[in-house]
Enzyme design. Structure first.
Site, short mmCIF file in Angstrom:
data_model
loop_
_atom_site.label_atom_id
_atom_site.label_comp_id
_atom_site.label_asym_id
_atom_site.label_seq_id
_atom_site.Cartn_x
_atom_site.Cartn_y
_atom_site.Cartn_z
N CYS A 149 -3.19 -12.98 -1.86
CA CYS A 149 -1.92 -12.48 -2.86
C CYS A 149 -0.57 -12.59 -2.19
O CYS A 149 -0.52 -11.84 -0.76
CB CYS A 149 -2.31 -11.02 -3.13
SG CYS A 149 -3.70 -10.92 -3.95
N CYS B 184 -4.78 9.00 -4.78
CA CYS B 184 -5.10 7.56 -4.97
C CYS B 184 -5.52 6.72 -3.57
O CYS B 184 -4.59 6.99 -2.69
CB CYS B 184 -3.92 6.73 -5.55
SG CYS B 184 -3.32 7.51 -7.06
N CYS C 24 -6.09 2.19 -14.81
CA CYS C 24 -4.63 2.20 -14.28
C CYS C 24 -4.33 0.69 -14.07
O CYS C 24 -5.01 0.08 -13.26
CB CYS C 24 -4.47 3.08 -13.08
SG CYS C 24 -2.98 2.94 -12.16
N CYS D 128 -7.59 -8.73 4.37
CA CYS D 128 -8.01 -8.88 3.39
C CYS D 128 -8.21 -10.31 2.99
O CYS D 128 -7.23 -11.13 3.27
CB CYS D 128 -7.26 -8.45 2.17
SG CYS D 128 -7.65 -8.40 0.45
N CYS E 110 1.60 -9.65 -0.58
CA CYS E 110 1.03 -8.68 0.13
C CYS E 110 0.80 -8.43 1.63
O CYS E 110 0.43 -9.54 2.19
CB CYS E 110 -0.57 -8.48 -0.49
SG CYS E 110 -1.33 -7.06 0.21
N CYS F 207 -8.09 8.61 -7.84
CA CYS F 207 -7.97 7.42 -8.29
C CYS F 207 -8.44 6.59 -7.09
O CYS F 207 -7.89 6.79 -5.93
CB CYS F 207 -6.64 7.01 -8.72
SG CYS F 207 -6.22 5.49 -8.91
N ARG G 272 4.11 4.28 -14.80
CA ARG G 272 4.71 4.69 -13.35
C ARG G 272 5.50 3.78 -12.68
O ARG G 272 5.48 2.70 -12.40
CB ARG G 272 3.16 4.71 -12.50
CG ARG G 272 3.71 5.13 -11.09
CD ARG G 272 2.15 5.34 -10.30
NE ARG G 272 1.61 6.31 -10.71
CZ ARG G 272 0.24 6.36 -11.34
NH1 ARG G 272 -0.51 5.34 -11.10
NH2 ARG G 272 -0.28 7.42 -11.93
N1 SAM Z 1 -6.98 -4.76 -2.85
C1 SAM Z 1 -6.98 -4.19 -4.04
C2 SAM Z 1 -6.44 -5.18 -5.19
O1 SAM Z 1 -5.69 -5.91 -4.86
O2 SAM Z 1 -7.21 -5.29 -6.09
C3 SAM Z 1 -6.18 -2.99 -3.98
C4 SAM Z 1 -4.99 -2.79 -3.38
S1 SAM Z 1 -3.62 -3.69 -3.90
C5 SAM Z 1 -2.47 -3.35 -2.57
C6 SAM Z 1 -2.75 -2.66 -5.15
C7 SAM Z 1 -1.67 -3.28 -5.88
O3 SAM Z 1 -0.59 -3.06 -5.23
C8 SAM Z 1 -1.56 -4.89 -6.04
O4 SAM Z 1 -2.40 -5.16 -7.12
C9 SAM Z 1 -0.12 -4.87 -6.41
O5 SAM Z 1 0.25 -4.91 -7.85
C10 SAM Z 1 0.58 -3.87 -5.72
N2 SAM Z 1 1.32 -4.24 -4.55
C11 SAM Z 1 0.76 -4.84 -3.41
N3 SAM Z 1 1.78 -5.20 -2.54
C12 SAM Z 1 2.91 -5.02 -3.04
C13 SAM Z 1 4.24 -5.25 -2.63
N4 SAM Z 1 4.50 -5.73 -1.72
N5 SAM Z 1 5.29 -4.96 -3.89
C14 SAM Z 1 5.01 -4.48 -4.59
N6 SAM Z 1 3.57 -4.07 -5.11
C15 SAM Z 1 2.59 -4.46 -4.38
FE1 SF4 Z 2 -5.79 -8.12 -0.59
FE2 SF4 Z 2 -3.29 -7.33 -0.98
FE3 SF4 Z 2 -4.67 -8.87 -2.63
FE4 SF4 Z 2 -5.09 -6.46 -2.84
S1 SF4 Z 2 -3.13 -7.08 -3.02
S2 SF4 Z 2 -6.65 -8.07 -2.93
S3 SF4 Z 2 -5.11 -5.87 -0.47
S4 SF4 Z 2 -4.21 -9.31 -0.41
#
Ligand code: SAM
Ligand code: SF4
Ligand code: DTB
Length: 326
Positions: free
Chosen positions: A58, A98, A189, A54, A61, A129, A261
Protein backbone atom coordinates in the site's frame (compact mmCIF):
# COMPACT_ATOMS: atom_id res chain seq x y z
CA UNK A 1 -39.41 1.12 6.68
CA UNK A 2 -35.92 2.01 5.70
CA UNK A 3 -35.54 3.65 2.32
CA UNK A 4 -31.78 3.32 2.09
CA UNK A 5 -30.56 3.11 -1.49
CA UNK A 6 -28.06 0.68 -3.00
CA UNK A 7 -28.45 1.66 -6.64
CA UNK A 8 -26.57 4.95 -6.90
CA UNK A 9 -25.44 5.84 -10.41
CA UNK A 10 -22.26 7.77 -11.16
CA UNK A 11 -24.38 10.43 -12.81
CA UNK A 12 -26.35 11.03 -9.62
CA UNK A 13 -23.23 11.09 -7.45
CA UNK A 14 -21.43 13.48 -9.79
CA UNK A 15 -24.47 15.75 -9.70
CA UNK A 16 -24.21 15.87 -5.89
CA UNK A 17 -20.50 16.77 -6.08
CA UNK A 18 -21.35 19.49 -8.62
CA UNK A 19 -23.98 21.19 -6.44
CA UNK A 20 -23.20 24.67 -5.16
CA UNK A 21 -21.41 24.16 -1.82
CA UNK A 22 -24.19 25.67 0.29
CA UNK A 23 -26.88 23.57 -1.40
CA UNK A 24 -24.83 20.41 -0.87
CA UNK A 25 -24.15 21.18 2.78
CA UNK A 26 -27.78 22.11 3.44
CA UNK A 27 -28.98 18.81 1.99
CA UNK A 28 -26.35 16.78 3.86
CA UNK A 29 -26.94 18.55 7.16
CA UNK A 30 -30.73 18.22 6.89
CA UNK A 31 -30.43 14.46 6.38
CA UNK A 32 -27.92 14.31 9.19
CA UNK A 33 -30.42 15.96 11.56
CA UNK A 34 -33.17 13.58 10.50
CA UNK A 35 -31.05 10.60 11.47
CA UNK A 36 -28.73 11.75 14.27
CA UNK A 37 -28.32 14.28 17.03
CA UNK A 38 -26.05 16.79 15.23
CA UNK A 39 -24.26 17.73 18.47
CA UNK A 40 -23.07 14.25 19.33
CA UNK A 41 -19.89 12.69 17.99
CA UNK A 42 -18.90 9.08 18.67
CA UNK A 43 -15.32 8.71 19.83
CA UNK A 44 -13.00 5.73 19.30
CA UNK A 45 -9.38 5.24 20.32
CA UNK A 46 -6.87 3.39 18.16
CA UNK A 47 -3.95 1.20 19.10
CA UNK A 48 -1.45 -0.48 16.82
CA UNK A 49 -1.08 -3.96 18.30
CA UNK A 50 1.44 -5.08 15.68
CA UNK A 51 3.45 -2.43 13.90
CA UNK A 52 5.43 -2.51 10.66
CA UNK A 53 7.05 -5.15 8.41
CA UNK A 54 3.81 -5.65 6.48
CA UNK A 55 4.19 -7.68 3.25
CA UNK A 56 1.58 -5.57 1.38
CA UNK A 57 2.65 -2.65 -0.84
CA UNK A 58 0.00 0.00 0.00
CA UNK A 59 1.78 3.11 -1.22
CA UNK A 60 0.38 5.42 1.47
CA UNK A 61 1.44 3.27 4.40
CA UNK A 62 4.35 3.67 6.80
CA UNK A 63 4.05 0.00 7.73
CA UNK A 64 4.69 -1.61 4.36
CA UNK A 65 8.03 -3.43 4.32
CA UNK A 66 8.39 -2.16 0.72
CA UNK A 67 8.33 1.48 1.81
CA UNK A 68 11.22 3.32 3.41
CA UNK A 69 9.39 5.13 6.20
CA UNK A 70 11.30 5.11 9.48
CA UNK A 71 9.39 3.01 11.92
CA UNK A 72 10.10 0.96 15.00
CA UNK A 73 8.96 -2.58 14.17
CA UNK A 74 7.15 -4.47 16.85
CA UNK A 75 5.87 -7.97 17.49
CA UNK A 76 2.25 -8.49 18.53
CA UNK A 77 1.87 -6.59 21.82
CA UNK A 78 1.37 -8.56 25.03
CA UNK A 79 -2.20 -8.75 26.37
CA UNK A 80 -1.53 -6.78 29.57
CA UNK A 81 -0.05 -3.86 27.62
CA UNK A 82 -3.11 -3.73 25.34
CA UNK A 83 -5.53 -3.85 28.27
CA UNK A 84 -3.65 -1.06 30.03
CA UNK A 85 -4.04 1.15 26.93
CA UNK A 86 -7.71 0.22 26.66
CA UNK A 87 -8.23 1.18 30.28
CA UNK A 88 -6.62 4.59 29.64
CA UNK A 89 -8.81 5.08 26.56
CA UNK A 90 -11.94 4.29 28.55
CA UNK A 91 -10.94 6.74 31.29
CA UNK A 92 -10.49 9.37 28.58
CA UNK A 93 -14.06 8.83 27.37
CA UNK A 94 -13.63 6.52 24.37
CA UNK A 95 -16.66 4.30 23.74
CA UNK A 96 -14.86 2.00 21.31
CA UNK A 97 -11.34 0.60 21.27
CA UNK A 98 -9.91 -0.21 17.83
CA UNK A 99 -6.89 -2.44 17.44
CA UNK A 100 -4.93 -2.54 14.18
CA UNK A 101 -2.31 -5.01 13.00
CA UNK A 102 0.04 -4.68 10.02
CA UNK A 103 -0.79 -8.05 8.51
CA UNK A 104 -1.87 -9.20 5.07
CA UNK A 105 -4.08 -11.59 7.04
CA UNK A 106 -3.89 -13.04 10.56
CA UNK A 107 -2.72 -16.62 11.16
CA UNK A 108 -5.16 -18.69 13.23
CA UNK A 109 -2.66 -18.62 16.10
CA UNK A 110 -2.39 -14.83 16.05
CA UNK A 111 -6.16 -14.54 15.74
CA UNK A 112 -6.55 -16.40 19.06
CA UNK A 113 -4.21 -13.89 20.71
CA UNK A 114 -6.25 -11.00 19.30
CA UNK A 115 -9.41 -12.71 20.56
CA UNK A 116 -7.99 -12.63 24.10
CA UNK A 117 -7.57 -8.87 23.61
CA UNK A 118 -11.12 -8.47 22.30
CA UNK A 119 -12.54 -10.37 25.27
CA UNK A 120 -10.46 -8.32 27.72
CA UNK A 121 -11.56 -4.99 26.20
CA UNK A 122 -15.22 -6.06 26.07
CA UNK A 123 -15.16 -7.00 29.73
CA UNK A 124 -14.22 -3.36 30.48
CA UNK A 125 -17.52 -2.29 28.92
CA UNK A 126 -16.15 -0.84 25.69
CA UNK A 127 -17.11 -1.72 22.14
CA UNK A 128 -14.38 -3.49 20.19
CA UNK A 129 -13.12 -3.03 16.65
CA UNK A 130 -10.18 -4.71 14.95
CA UNK A 131 -8.48 -4.31 11.59
CA UNK A 132 -6.25 -7.27 10.79
CA UNK A 133 -6.25 -7.51 6.98
CA UNK A 134 -8.03 -10.20 4.96
CA UNK A 135 -10.14 -12.81 6.75
CA UNK A 136 -11.52 -16.22 5.81
CA UNK A 137 -15.12 -17.14 6.53
CA UNK A 138 -14.04 -19.38 9.41
CA UNK A 139 -12.01 -16.58 10.96
CA UNK A 140 -14.91 -14.11 10.80
CA UNK A 141 -17.19 -16.67 12.44
CA UNK A 142 -14.60 -17.13 15.19
CA UNK A 143 -14.51 -13.35 15.73
CA UNK A 144 -18.29 -13.20 15.90
CA UNK A 145 -18.39 -15.91 18.57
CA UNK A 146 -15.75 -13.97 20.52
CA UNK A 147 -18.14 -11.01 20.56
CA UNK A 148 -16.30 -8.61 18.22
CA UNK A 149 -18.47 -5.54 17.52
CA UNK A 150 -16.82 -4.00 14.39
CA UNK A 151 -14.33 -5.05 11.74
CA UNK A 152 -12.54 -2.29 9.82
CA UNK A 153 -11.54 -3.07 6.25
CA UNK A 154 -11.33 -0.15 3.84
CA UNK A 155 -11.87 -0.15 0.09
CA UNK A 156 -9.39 2.75 0.17
CA UNK A 157 -10.22 4.25 -3.25
CA UNK A 158 -12.14 3.66 -6.49
CA UNK A 159 -11.72 0.34 -8.34
CA UNK A 160 -10.32 2.39 -11.26
CA UNK A 161 -7.53 4.10 -9.24
CA UNK A 162 -6.84 1.17 -6.91
CA UNK A 163 -4.08 -0.40 -9.06
CA UNK A 164 -2.05 2.83 -8.79
CA UNK A 165 -1.99 2.47 -5.01
CA UNK A 166 -1.79 -1.25 -4.16
CA UNK A 167 -0.77 -4.25 -6.25
CA UNK A 168 -0.44 -7.06 -3.69
CA UNK A 169 -4.16 -7.47 -2.94
CA UNK A 170 -7.10 -6.96 -5.27
CA UNK A 171 -10.24 -4.88 -4.89
CA UNK A 172 -12.19 -8.14 -5.06
CA UNK A 173 -10.14 -9.52 -2.12
CA UNK A 174 -11.37 -6.55 -0.10
CA UNK A 175 -14.98 -7.00 -1.15
CA UNK A 176 -14.72 -10.69 -0.23
CA UNK A 177 -13.46 -9.94 3.29
CA UNK A 178 -16.23 -7.39 3.76
CA UNK A 179 -18.75 -10.00 2.63
CA UNK A 180 -17.45 -12.52 5.18
CA UNK A 181 -17.69 -9.90 7.92
CA UNK A 182 -21.24 -8.92 6.91
CA UNK A 183 -22.36 -12.53 6.66
CA UNK A 184 -20.97 -13.33 10.10
CA UNK A 185 -23.16 -10.54 11.52
CA UNK A 186 -20.27 -8.32 12.64
CA UNK A 187 -20.74 -4.57 12.07
CA UNK A 188 -18.70 -3.37 9.11
CA UNK A 189 -16.45 -0.33 9.12
CA UNK A 190 -15.28 0.55 5.63
CA UNK A 191 -14.22 3.72 3.88
CA UNK A 192 -11.22 5.16 2.14
CA UNK A 193 -8.48 7.73 1.82
CA UNK A 194 -8.76 11.05 0.00
CA UNK A 195 -5.86 13.10 -1.31
CA UNK A 196 -3.82 10.29 -2.87
CA UNK A 197 -3.84 12.03 -6.27
CA UNK A 198 -7.22 10.57 -7.26
CA UNK A 199 -9.77 12.54 -9.28
CA UNK A 200 -13.23 13.66 -8.16
CA UNK A 201 -14.61 10.86 -10.32
CA UNK A 202 -12.56 8.40 -8.23
CA UNK A 203 -13.96 9.84 -5.03
CA UNK A 204 -17.47 9.49 -6.44
CA UNK A 205 -16.72 5.93 -7.55
CA UNK A 206 -15.40 4.97 -4.10
CA UNK A 207 -18.63 6.24 -2.52
CA UNK A 208 -20.65 4.38 -5.12
CA UNK A 209 -18.88 1.13 -4.19
CA UNK A 210 -19.52 1.69 -0.47
CA UNK A 211 -23.16 2.74 -0.80
CA UNK A 212 -24.04 0.00 -3.29
CA UNK A 213 -22.80 -2.81 -1.03
CA UNK A 214 -25.69 -5.09 0.01
CA UNK A 215 -25.70 -3.21 3.34
CA UNK A 216 -24.18 0.22 3.94
CA UNK A 217 -21.11 -0.03 6.18
CA UNK A 218 -22.18 0.82 9.75
CA UNK A 219 -19.14 3.09 9.95
CA UNK A 220 -17.54 4.91 7.03
CA UNK A 221 -14.06 6.25 7.81
CA UNK A 222 -13.01 9.07 5.52
CA UNK A 223 -9.26 9.51 5.88
CA UNK A 224 -7.26 12.44 4.54
CA UNK A 225 -3.92 11.08 3.38
CA UNK A 226 -1.18 11.56 5.94
CA UNK A 227 1.74 11.94 3.54
CA UNK A 228 4.55 9.98 5.15
CA UNK A 229 8.21 10.44 4.25
CA UNK A 230 9.68 7.36 2.64
CA UNK A 231 6.36 6.30 1.04
CA UNK A 232 5.65 6.68 -2.70
CA UNK A 233 2.90 9.22 -1.87
CA UNK A 234 5.08 11.53 0.23
CA UNK A 235 4.97 14.35 -2.34
CA UNK A 236 1.41 14.07 -3.64
CA UNK A 237 -0.21 17.54 -3.81
CA UNK A 238 -2.59 18.17 -0.93
CA UNK A 239 -6.33 17.89 -1.46
CA UNK A 240 -8.23 21.13 -0.90
CA UNK A 241 -10.08 21.03 2.43
CA UNK A 242 -13.30 22.19 0.70
CA UNK A 243 -13.19 19.11 -1.54
CA UNK A 244 -12.70 16.91 1.54
CA UNK A 245 -15.77 18.52 3.19
CA UNK A 246 -17.75 18.04 -0.02
CA UNK A 247 -16.91 14.33 -0.03
CA UNK A 248 -18.03 13.97 3.59
CA UNK A 249 -21.32 15.65 2.65
CA UNK A 250 -21.89 13.34 -0.32
CA UNK A 251 -21.10 10.30 1.87
CA UNK A 252 -23.69 11.53 4.41
CA UNK A 253 -26.35 11.88 1.70
CA UNK A 254 -25.67 8.48 0.16
CA UNK A 255 -25.40 6.58 3.47
CA UNK A 256 -27.71 8.59 5.74
CA UNK A 257 -27.83 6.11 8.62
CA UNK A 258 -24.12 5.26 8.79
CA UNK A 259 -21.62 6.82 11.13
CA UNK A 260 -19.25 8.86 8.95
CA UNK A 261 -15.86 9.00 10.63
CA UNK A 262 -13.53 11.96 10.26
CA UNK A 263 -10.44 9.75 10.47
CA UNK A 264 -6.75 10.23 9.64
CA UNK A 265 -5.44 13.68 8.79
CA UNK A 266 -7.11 15.73 11.54
CA UNK A 267 -3.72 16.75 12.95
CA UNK A 268 -3.13 18.78 9.80
CA UNK A 269 -6.67 20.19 9.62
CA UNK A 270 -7.66 23.43 11.23
CA UNK A 271 -10.64 23.70 13.58
CA UNK A 272 -12.76 25.36 10.89
CA UNK A 273 -12.35 22.47 8.46
CA UNK A 274 -13.24 19.95 11.15
CA UNK A 275 -16.27 22.02 12.19
CA UNK A 276 -17.47 22.05 8.57
CA UNK A 277 -17.00 18.27 8.39
CA UNK A 278 -19.20 17.85 11.49
CA UNK A 279 -21.79 20.13 9.90
CA UNK A 280 -21.60 18.15 6.64
CA UNK A 281 -22.42 14.94 8.53
CA UNK A 282 -19.27 13.51 10.12
CA UNK A 283 -20.26 12.15 13.51
CA UNK A 284 -17.42 9.99 14.64
CA UNK A 285 -13.67 10.42 15.11
CA UNK A 286 -10.52 9.02 16.67
CA UNK A 287 -9.57 10.55 19.98
CA UNK A 288 -6.13 10.14 21.56
CA UNK A 289 -2.66 11.36 20.71
CA UNK A 290 -1.83 8.72 18.16
CA UNK A 291 -3.56 6.96 15.29
CA UNK A 292 -1.59 3.82 14.37
CA UNK A 293 1.84 5.25 13.64
CA UNK A 294 1.13 8.95 13.09
CA UNK A 295 0.00 11.84 15.29
CA UNK A 296 -3.59 12.75 16.03
CA UNK A 297 -4.51 16.13 17.63
CA UNK A 298 -3.77 16.16 21.36
CA UNK A 299 -6.67 15.44 23.69
CA UNK A 300 -6.80 18.93 25.20
CA UNK A 301 -7.12 20.48 21.79
CA UNK A 302 -10.00 18.14 20.86
CA UNK A 303 -11.70 18.85 24.17
CA UNK A 304 -11.46 22.59 23.50
CA UNK A 305 -12.79 22.13 19.97
CA UNK A 306 -15.78 20.15 21.28
CA UNK A 307 -16.41 22.85 23.90
CA UNK A 308 -16.27 25.61 21.30
CA UNK A 309 -18.69 23.73 19.04
CA UNK A 310 -20.99 22.53 21.84
CA UNK A 311 -20.35 18.94 20.79
CA UNK A 312 -20.60 16.07 23.22
CA UNK A 313 -19.00 12.71 22.71
CA UNK A 314 -21.30 9.76 22.50
CA UNK A 315 -20.47 7.12 25.09
CA UNK A 316 -21.94 4.34 23.00
CA UNK A 317 -23.63 4.18 19.65
CA UNK A 318 -26.31 1.76 20.76
CA UNK A 319 -27.59 3.72 23.75
CA UNK A 320 -27.78 7.13 22.14
CA UNK A 321 -29.32 8.68 25.24
CA UNK A 322 -26.11 8.39 27.21
CA UNK A 323 -23.72 11.09 26.01
CA UNK A 324 -20.77 12.00 28.20
CA UNK A 325 -18.20 14.74 27.89
CA UNK A 326 -14.81 13.50 26.75
N1 SAM B 1 -3.27 -3.95 7.67
C1 SAM B 1 -4.66 -3.86 7.71
C2 SAM B 1 -5.25 -3.54 6.35
O1 SAM B 1 -4.70 -2.68 5.66
O2 SAM B 1 -6.24 -4.13 5.99
C3 SAM B 1 -5.20 -2.92 8.75
C4 SAM B 1 -4.51 -1.62 9.11
S1 SAM B 1 -4.48 -0.36 7.87
C5 SAM B 1 -3.26 0.72 8.49
C6 SAM B 1 -6.04 0.48 8.02
C7 SAM B 1 -6.34 1.62 7.09
O3 SAM B 1 -5.69 2.80 7.51
C8 SAM B 1 -5.94 1.50 5.64
O4 SAM B 1 -6.82 0.72 4.90
C9 SAM B 1 -5.98 2.94 5.18
O5 SAM B 1 -7.27 3.27 4.68
C10 SAM B 1 -5.70 3.74 6.46
N2 SAM B 1 -4.37 4.38 6.37
C11 SAM B 1 -3.16 3.77 6.47
N3 SAM B 1 -2.15 4.64 6.30
C12 SAM B 1 -2.72 5.86 6.07
C13 SAM B 1 -2.19 7.16 5.80
N4 SAM B 1 -0.89 7.39 5.70
N5 SAM B 1 -3.08 8.17 5.61
C14 SAM B 1 -4.41 7.94 5.69
N6 SAM B 1 -4.95 6.74 5.94
C15 SAM B 1 -4.12 5.70 6.12
FE1 SF4 C 1 -0.05 -3.40 5.50
FE2 SF4 C 1 -0.31 -0.79 5.74
FE3 SF4 C 1 -1.38 -2.02 3.66
FE4 SF4 C 1 -2.45 -2.40 6.12
S1 SF4 C 1 -2.39 -0.49 4.97
S2 SF4 C 1 -1.99 -3.94 4.57
S3 SF4 C 1 -0.56 -2.28 7.37
S4 SF4 C 1 0.81 -1.88 4.13
C1 DTB D 1 -9.11 3.95 9.24
O1 DTB D 1 -9.83 4.08 8.24
N1 DTB D 1 -8.23 4.84 9.66
C2 DTB D 1 -7.51 4.37 10.81
C3 DTB D 1 -8.24 3.05 11.12
N2 DTB D 1 -9.11 2.90 10.02
C4 DTB D 1 -7.49 1.83 11.42
C5 DTB D 1 -6.04 4.25 10.56
C6 DTB D 1 -5.42 5.54 10.12
C7 DTB D 1 -3.94 5.33 9.99
C8 DTB D 1 -3.23 6.60 9.69
C9 DTB D 1 -1.79 6.41 9.48
C10 DTB D 1 -1.04 5.89 10.66
O2 DTB D 1 -1.21 6.36 11.81
O3 DTB D 1 -0.17 5.02 10.44
Amino acid sequence: MSNLRHDWTMQEITALFDLPFNDLLFQAHSLHRENFDPNHVQVSTLLSIKTGACPEDCSYCSQSARNEAELERERLLPLDEVLEKAHEAKNNGASRFCMGAAWRNPTDKNLERVIDMIEGVKSMGMETCVTLGMLTETQTERLKVAGLDYYNHNLDTSPEFYGDIITTRTYQNRLDTLEHVRNAGINTCSGGILGMGESRTDRASLLQQLANLPKHPDSVPINMLVAIEGTPLEDVPKLEPLEFIRTVAVARIMMPESYVRLSAGRAEMNDETQAMCFFAGANSMFYGEKLLTTDNPDENHDQQLFNKLGIQSLQTEVTSDAPVTV
